[in-house]
Design a protein around this motif. Sequence first.
Motif, PDB file in Angstrom:
ATOM      1  N   GLY A   1      16.768   7.291  10.747  1.00 47.21           N
ATOM      2  CA  GLY A   1      17.475   6.628  11.861  1.00 47.21           C
ATOM      3  C   GLY A   1      17.468   5.113  11.702  1.00 47.21           C
ATOM      4  N   PRO A   2      17.656   4.406  12.813  1.00 50.86           N
ATOM      5  CA  PRO A   2      17.855   2.946  12.728  1.00 50.86           C
ATOM      6  C   PRO A   2      16.708   2.190  12.053  1.00 50.86           C
ATOM      7  N   HIS A   3      15.481   2.712  12.150  1.00 46.83           N
ATOM      8  CA  HIS A   3      14.352   1.995  11.538  1.00 46.83           C
ATOM      9  C   HIS A   3      14.004   2.526  10.147  1.00 46.83           C
ATOM     10  N   VAL A   4      14.857   3.375   9.576  1.00 47.58           N
ATOM     11  CA  VAL A   4      14.522   3.922   8.252  1.00 47.58           C
ATOM     12  C   VAL A   4      14.178   2.775   7.297  1.00 47.58           C
ATOM     13  N   CYS A   5      13.233   3.018   6.399  1.00 45.51           N
ATOM     14  CA  CYS A   5      12.724   1.962   5.510  1.00 45.51           C
ATOM     15  C   CYS A   5      13.860   1.182   4.846  1.00 45.51           C
ATOM     16  N   ILE A   6      13.919  -0.093   5.123  1.00 43.60           N
ATOM     17  CA  ILE A   6      14.983  -0.916   4.529  1.00 43.60           C
ATOM     18  C   ILE A   6      14.705  -1.149   3.039  1.00 43.60           C
ATOM     19  N   GLY A   7      13.438  -0.987   2.659  1.00 46.14           N
ATOM     20  CA  GLY A   7      13.051  -1.231   1.264  1.00 46.14           C
ATOM     21  C   GLY A   7      13.019   0.029   0.422  1.00 46.14           C
ATOM     22  N   GLN A   8      13.626   1.127   0.929  1.00 44.93           N
ATOM     23  CA  GLN A   8      13.439   2.396   0.199  1.00 44.93           C
ATOM     24  C   GLN A   8      14.063   2.384  -1.205  1.00 44.93           C
TER      25      GLN A   8
ATOM     26  N   GLU B   1       0.814  -1.213   0.000  1.00 44.18           N
ATOM     27  CA  GLU B   1       0.000   0.000   0.000  1.00 44.18           C
ATOM     28  C   GLU B   1       0.855   1.274   0.000  1.00 44.18           C
ATOM     29  N   THR B   2       2.013   1.207   0.669  1.00 41.90           N
ATOM     30  CA  THR B   2       2.889   2.386   0.706  1.00 41.90           C
ATOM     31  C   THR B   2       3.288   2.789  -0.718  1.00 41.90           C
ATOM     32  N   THR B   3       3.674   1.808  -1.514  1.00 40.93           N
ATOM     33  CA  THR B   3       4.121   2.102  -2.884  1.00 40.93           C
ATOM     34  C   THR B   3       2.925   2.509  -3.745  1.00 40.93           C
TER      35      THR B   3
HETATM   36  C1  HEM Z   1       6.928   4.200  -1.179  1.00 38.72           C
HETATM   37  C2  HEM Z   1       6.967   3.068  -0.504  1.00 38.72           C
HETATM   38  C3  HEM Z   1       7.352   2.960   0.947  1.00 38.72           C
HETATM   39  C4  HEM Z   1       7.219   3.857   1.974  1.00 38.72           C
HETATM   40  C5  HEM Z   1       6.638   5.267   1.910  1.00 38.72           C
HETATM   41  C6  HEM Z   1       7.751   3.219   3.157  1.00 38.72           C
HETATM   42  C7  HEM Z   1       7.801   3.829   4.403  1.00 38.72           C
HETATM   43  C8  HEM Z   1       8.418   3.274   5.510  1.00 38.72           C
HETATM   44  C9  HEM Z   1       8.611   3.964   6.773  1.00 38.72           C
HETATM   45  C10 HEM Z   1       8.134   5.380   7.086  1.00 38.72           C
HETATM   46  C11 HEM Z   1       9.278   3.119   7.607  1.00 38.72           C
HETATM   47  C12 HEM Z   1       9.764   3.421   9.023  1.00 38.72           C
HETATM   48  C13 HEM Z   1       8.920   2.778  10.091  1.00 38.72           C
HETATM   49  C14 HEM Z   1       9.346   3.232  11.482  1.00 38.72           C
HETATM   50  O1  HEM Z   1      10.148   4.147  11.641  1.00 38.72           O
HETATM   51  O2  HEM Z   1       8.819   2.669  12.432  1.00 38.72           O
HETATM   52  C15 HEM Z   1       9.487   1.876   6.874  1.00 38.72           C
HETATM   53  C16 HEM Z   1      10.108   0.754   7.387  1.00 38.72           C
HETATM   54  C17 HEM Z   1      10.217  -0.444   6.709  1.00 38.72           C
HETATM   55  N1  HEM Z   1       9.914  -0.657   5.376  1.00 38.72           N
HETATM   56 FE1  HEM Z   1       9.152   0.672   4.092  1.00 38.72          FE
HETATM   57  N2  HEM Z   1       8.187   1.968   2.839  1.00 38.72           N
HETATM   58  C18 HEM Z   1       7.969   1.763   1.494  1.00 38.72           C
HETATM   59  C19 HEM Z   1       8.288   0.641   0.764  1.00 38.72           C
HETATM   60  C20 HEM Z   1       8.865  -0.494   1.272  1.00 38.72           C
HETATM   61  C21 HEM Z   1       9.261  -1.647   0.497  1.00 38.72           C
HETATM   62  C22 HEM Z   1       9.148  -1.758  -1.019  1.00 38.72           C
HETATM   63  C23 HEM Z   1       9.748  -2.578   1.387  1.00 38.72           C
HETATM   64  C24 HEM Z   1      10.320  -3.958   1.141  1.00 38.72           C
HETATM   65  C25 HEM Z   1      10.702  -4.447   0.029  1.00 38.72           C
HETATM   66  C26 HEM Z   1       9.661  -1.993   2.713  1.00 38.72           C
HETATM   67  C27 HEM Z   1      10.052  -2.621   3.879  1.00 38.72           C
HETATM   68  C28 HEM Z   1      10.185  -1.995   5.096  1.00 38.72           C
HETATM   69  C29 HEM Z   1      10.662  -2.660   6.303  1.00 38.72           C
HETATM   70  C30 HEM Z   1      11.064  -4.125   6.428  1.00 38.72           C
HETATM   71  C31 HEM Z   1      10.682  -1.686   7.319  1.00 38.72           C
HETATM   72  C32 HEM Z   1      11.111  -1.873   8.763  1.00 38.72           C
HETATM   73  C33 HEM Z   1      12.543  -1.406   8.950  1.00 38.72           C
HETATM   74  C34 HEM Z   1      13.017  -1.407  10.382  1.00 38.72           C
HETATM   75  O3  HEM Z   1      12.196  -1.235  11.298  1.00 38.72           O
HETATM   76  O4  HEM Z   1      14.229  -1.574  10.607  1.00 38.72           O
HETATM   77  N3  HEM Z   1       9.140  -0.732   2.608  1.00 38.72           N
HETATM   78  N4  HEM Z   1       8.975   2.011   5.591  1.00 38.72           N
END
Ligand code: HEM
Length: 392
Positions: free
Chosen positions: A336-343, A233-235
């Motif tokens: 920071g440490p939880h920045v999106c790993i999938g960005q 949904e984010t994408t």
């Molecule tokens: C435009 C699309 C995306 C947006 C806007 C987005 C946004 C975010 C944000 C804001 C966080 C931080 C959560 C926090 O601080 O608690 C996050 C974490 C994460 N995202 Fe994304 N994301 C996107 C796409 C993706 C994709 C494509 C993947 C995987 C292939 C992904 C996997 C993850 C994972 C595993 C975390 C957790 C990282 C951690 O806590 O260390 N995301 N995302």
Amino acid sequence: MRAQTPVVEGDFMGNLGVPNIAGHEAGRKTYTLFKYNDVMAVLRDADTYTSGFIAAGLGAFMDGLILTGMDGEQHKKMRTLLHPVFMPKVVNTWRGSKMEPIVREEYMKPLAPEGKANLMDFALHFPVRLIYSLIGFPDDEPESIQQYASWALDILAGPQVKPEDAAEAKARALSASESLYKAVRERVAQVRAKGELGGDLISRLIEAEYEGKLLDDHEIATFVRSLLPAAGETTTRTFGTAMTLLLERPELLARVREDRNLVSSLIDEAVRYEPVATFKVRQAARDVEIRGVSIPKGSMVQCIVSSANRDEEVFERADEFDIDRKSKPSFGFGFGPHVCIGQFIAKIELSVAINGVLDYMPGIRFDPDYPAPVIRGAQLRGPDSLHVVWDK
Ligand code: HEM
């Protein structure tokens, strides 16, 4: 709020009607932050501002390796192990081998002769389709692709605000989540048994190692399963938002069409200006003070990302959408440490999708037969529909 009360006691998002799905009990003290520097300081310091409560909230849907709800050493070790798999060096190889062929052959070519579409239909499907392929599932099994897409949607629809919908949605989400877990685990076992590791996510996770630690099948399966909802949904919404902002500005559209190097600035600015996830919550692990406001240990700290991303002390003309602005970190992908790993995956997927639209839909513009799209939503923002026409 930024000018007058940058740190306030109270659940700001709750007061706007946003449900409390992060697992913290209603009634726990909450403080809300609006300024860029405060949000950055909180997201950067994961020892003081923890995320463990998120695991409690998500636990019902997915136990196991849920990065977003891990803290401390456990999170650091796991991130270090997973990090290389998500870096541009790896992700860039998927652009030409998987993402471009799928977006162009399966979506753009069939759509091009139509001359009109609701682009949110495409937006709903392509991220799940791409992540399915990156995970390493076979591309020649259309039924299982459909099945995965519907599981992903069921998981996303799990948390419901209305109590009358909640039980049924939760049951569907749980069953979808279990089915997905089984399918991923089977695939992991197959790949291990064959002993032929490819370039896909599952193969790379099997190989990933840090300080002698490897991931077991359960860890890989729970982590991979958590990616579908994180990546879907984010994408979808970010694509809808970026396309809306672009189509609202015909001159910018012409510039980006001519110079595709601008697509990445378009994505970065869309994520600053209209982040999908409007806020992030942490929990104070000790008594703290921010701008003179005392925040007792155990309180929830709500970081309003949409406000911080428009902080006029940091961004000039913060309320203007300007893809030429000097690049600075913003918090649409966290920080920071939880920045999106999938960005990097997300940014390349978005770039491939936007380039696909520009190549296959000449003269694209809003469909005059429908109301113009509106980017809306308090918790997750984006347009509901995006009706466009183009020259066939
Ligand atoms: C435009 C699309 C995306 C947006 C806007 C987005 C946004 C975010 C944000 C804001 C966080 C931080 C959560 C926090 O601080 O608690 C996050 C974490 C994460 N995202 Fe994304 N994301 C996107 C796409 C993706 C994709 C494509 C993947 C995987 C292939 C992904 C996997 C993850 C994972 C595993 C975390 C957790 C990282 C951690 O806590 O260390 N995301 N995302």
